[in-house]
Design a protein around this motif. Structure first.
Motif, PDB file in Angstrom:
ATOM      1  N   GLN A  49    -107.656  35.539  -8.497  1.00 18.51           N
ATOM      2  CA  GLN A  49    -106.666  33.915  -8.661  1.00 18.51           C
ATOM      3  C   GLN A  49    -108.107  33.199  -9.399  1.00 18.51           C
ATOM      4  O   GLN A  49    -107.725  32.088  -9.904  1.00 18.51           O
ATOM      5  N   LEU A  50    -109.269  33.812  -9.611  1.00 19.76           N
ATOM      6  CA  LEU A  50    -109.845  32.596 -10.712  1.00 19.76           C
ATOM      7  C   LEU A  50    -109.883  32.469 -11.616  1.00 19.76           C
ATOM      8  O   LEU A  50    -109.476  32.103 -12.146  1.00 19.76           O
ATOM      9  N   PHE A  51    -109.173  33.728 -12.103  1.00 16.28           N
ATOM     10  CA  PHE A  51    -108.174  34.130 -13.155  1.00 16.28           C
ATOM     11  C   PHE A  51    -107.537  33.639 -13.972  1.00 16.28           C
ATOM     12  O   PHE A  51    -107.457  32.451 -14.887  1.00 16.28           O
ATOM     13  N   ILE A  52    -106.495  33.380 -12.917  1.00 16.41           N
ATOM     14  CA  ILE A  52    -105.328  32.191 -12.955  1.00 16.41           C
ATOM     15  C   ILE A  52    -105.814  30.959 -13.172  1.00 16.41           C
ATOM     16  O   ILE A  52    -105.277  30.350 -13.926  1.00 16.41           O
ATOM     17  N   PHE A  53    -106.804  30.496 -11.943  1.00 20.27           N
ATOM     18  CA  PHE A  53    -107.059  29.116 -12.279  1.00 20.27           C
ATOM     19  C   PHE A  53    -107.233  28.648 -13.790  1.00 20.27           C
ATOM     20  O   PHE A  53    -106.696  27.615 -13.617  1.00 20.27           O
ATOM     21  N   ILE A 108     -95.461  29.997 -20.261  1.00 22.07           N
ATOM     22  CA  ILE A 108     -95.114  31.187 -20.323  1.00 22.07           C
ATOM     23  C   ILE A 108     -96.705  31.826 -19.465  1.00 22.07           C
ATOM     24  O   ILE A 108     -96.971  32.730 -19.158  1.00 22.07           O
ATOM     25  N   VAL A 109     -97.766  31.081 -20.768  1.00 26.25           N
ATOM     26  CA  VAL A 109     -98.743  31.756 -20.489  1.00 26.25           C
ATOM     27  C   VAL A 109     -99.892  31.408 -18.924  1.00 26.25           C
ATOM     28  O   VAL A 109    -100.041  32.351 -18.897  1.00 26.25           O
ATOM     29  N   ALA A 110     -98.760  30.339 -18.552  1.00 26.04           N
ATOM     30  CA  ALA A 110     -99.399  29.936 -17.090  1.00 26.04           C
ATOM     31  C   ALA A 110     -99.017  30.927 -15.943  1.00 26.04           C
ATOM     32  O   ALA A 110     -99.122  31.885 -15.395  1.00 26.04           O
ATOM     33  N   ALA A 111     -97.586  31.300 -16.110  1.00 24.99           N
ATOM     34  CA  ALA A 111     -96.250  31.768 -15.113  1.00 24.99           C
ATOM     35  C   ALA A 111     -97.160  32.870 -15.515  1.00 24.99           C
ATOM     36  O   ALA A 111     -96.553  33.760 -13.985  1.00 24.99           O
ATOM     37  N   VAL A 112     -97.220  34.195 -16.593  1.00 24.20           N
ATOM     38  CA  VAL A 112     -97.431  36.029 -16.612  1.00 24.20           C
ATOM     39  C   VAL A 112     -98.490  36.455 -14.997  1.00 24.20           C
ATOM     40  O   VAL A 112     -98.255  36.923 -15.069  1.00 24.20           O
ATOM     41  N   PRO A 113     -99.372  36.010 -15.413  1.00 23.33           N
ATOM     42  CA  PRO A 113    -100.948  35.773 -14.840  1.00 23.33           C
ATOM     43  C   PRO A 113    -100.471  35.581 -13.446  1.00 23.33           C
ATOM     44  O   PRO A 113    -101.015  36.416 -12.314  1.00 23.33           O
ATOM     45  N   THR A 114     -99.583  34.432 -13.488  1.00 20.79           N
ATOM     46  CA  THR A 114     -99.704  33.992 -11.882  1.00 20.79           C
ATOM     47  C   THR A 114     -99.167  35.166 -10.968  1.00 20.79           C
ATOM     48  O   THR A 114     -98.886  35.485 -10.125  1.00 20.79           O
ATOM     49  N   ILE A 115     -97.740  35.163 -11.478  1.00 20.10           N
ATOM     50  CA  ILE A 115     -96.654  36.391 -10.865  1.00 20.10           C
ATOM     51  C   ILE A 115     -97.727  37.979 -10.990  1.00 20.10           C
ATOM     52  O   ILE A 115     -97.313  38.349  -9.834  1.00 20.10           O
ATOM     53  N   ASP A 116     -98.137  38.120 -11.892  1.00 16.11           N
ATOM     54  CA  ASP A 116     -98.988  38.976 -11.713  1.00 16.11           C
ATOM     55  C   ASP A 116     -99.785  39.467 -10.930  1.00 16.11           C
ATOM     56  O   ASP A 116    -100.081  40.045  -9.895  1.00 16.11           O
TER      57      ASP A 116
END
Length: 405
Positions: A49-53, A108-116
């Motif tokens: 979650q910190l990586f996504i942040f 896309i850059v933000a959505a891919v790790p968020t969905i994962d």
């Protein structure tokens, strides 16, 4: 006039610096080792979650710089120097394509790790179609204003072991939490181990986390739930598997019978004053329904082994000790998570003077520690002046609770 402009500029600079300092302090970027900092990740879920942040932060920063840069360019480039209009441009296909594609790329850059990350944090991936899992599953029930934790009995499959405000988990192992609430919406949050997940009445949620290292981690209800929301805290104690198994077996045992006269009087008072109607004090065992379903949460916290808890109400410490005194008759040693432990029993050392004081303050005036709590609202000794507890009765109740180890 010039002096006023300079003063205004200084004031705006000071306000900007103050806002930046408040932002950094609020996010705990400056002090990531703070007990509730999300920047000091000690588990895989919090780490993800910190990586996504950071991905979203840097993507947002790029957008901010690009937009503000373009704005400043236009402000100075097309600053009016005379009464003539600047050259007008219409239908620039390349620009229109660029500002359509650029946001798509950022999303896309933000959505891919968020969905994962959403799929990664989903505890359902550990649970099969029958609701079974090889991982440890803990039921978490939210109350105003305390947390109830229920573990599967290590020996009897049809039973659970219930504790309050202080949970233990094995280090290096995923633990699944099945979340529920008996009254209003609460939220389960252990900042260093995982983000918050809401606890909604009659709508079970689930989550998981794993602790990389032994230690004691702060937990908090993160959804406003009433007057004592800020006091709805708990602790997660991560220990090696063998220490966790020993702790769980200890919780499964019944509380010892009081040996002293004052403690025996306290036990009788506990029954006579109706305390046992809300609190369990002799056993932590809860039998599951025949269909395997959960029994509703208790009204008050489980007190069966309250005198062995490191924290009172999930907030106040019971375990401070002078480390230079650890060669005394109790034969203390520091266990794997840095907690003084009794070498004879393997149980965490609880400073009895601190515990005694904490219990006495709570019984005497629970409203001063957790405003709006059910005990002071509904308990007979607190609503009927004729049944107010005397000093001697309070001492007897404390003496009894001190035996529940």
């Amino acid at each position: 006039m010039l002096k006023s402009a300079v003063s205004l500029k200084r004031l705006m600079s000071a306000a900007l610096l103050s806002a930046l300092a408040a932002l950094l302090t609020g996010c705990n970027v400056v002090t990531p080792d703070h007990s509730q900092s999300t920047f000091d990740t000690l588990g895989p879920v919090a780490e993800n979650q910190l990586f996504i942040f950071w991905v979203i932060f840097w993507a947002g920063l790029v957008v901010f710089i690009a937009v503000e840069g373009a704005l400043l360019y236009m402000v100075f480039k097309f600053k009016r120097r005379d009464d003539r209009d600047p050259k007008q441009t219409h239908g620039n296909t390349r620009v229109e394509i660029a500002w359509t594609i650029a946001p798509v790329i950022v999303l896309i850059v933000a959505a891919v790790p968020t969905i994962d990350g959403i799929f990664y944090a989903d505890a359902g991936r550990f649970i099969d179609s029958n609701g079974a899992s090889q991982e440890l599953q803990v039921d978490v029930i939210g109350h105003q204003w305390w947390f109830e934790f229920r573990y599967p009995h290590p020996v009897n499959p049809g039973e659970q072991i219930a504790v309050a405000n202080e949970m233990y988990v094995p280090v290096g192992e995923p633990v699944i939490f099945l979340l529920d609430s008996v009254d209003v919406i609460h939220s389960f949050w252990v900042p260093k181990l995982a983000g918050k997940v809401d606890m909604i009445p009659n709508n079970d949620n689930k989550m998981w986390f794993e602790a990389y290292v032994p230690g004691e981690f702060f937990g908090q209800c993160a959804e406003f739930c009433g007057v004592s929301h800020a006091n709805m805290r708990f602790k997660v104690v991560a220990v090696p598997r063998e220490e966790f198994d020993a702790w769980l077996m200890h919780q499964a045992n019944p509380a010892p019978e009081p040996s002293g006269a004052l403690a025996a009087q306290g036990k009788k008072l506990f029954r006579d004053e109706g305390c046992s109607g809300c609190h369990a004090d002799s056993s932590s065992i809860i039998k599951l329904r025949e269909d395997g379903g959960r029994i509703p949460g208790r009204t008050g916290p489980i007190l069966t082994h309250v005198a062995s808890r490191l924290n009172h109400l999930g907030i106040y410490r019971n375990s401070d000790v002078d480390f230079e005194d650890m060669s005394g008759s109790r034969q203390l040693y520091v266990n794997s998570q840095g907690i003084p432990t009794d070498r004879n029993t393997g149980q965490p050392f609880v400073n009895e003077a601190m515990l005694q004081n904490n219990l006495k303050v709570w019984i005497t005036d629970p409203e001063s520690l957790k405003p709006g709590n059910l005990m002071s609202r509904d308990g007979e000794p607190y609503i009927d002046p004729a049944n107010t507890l005397t000093e001697q009765e309070i001492d007897a109740l404390v003496a009894y609770l001190m035996t529940l180890k």
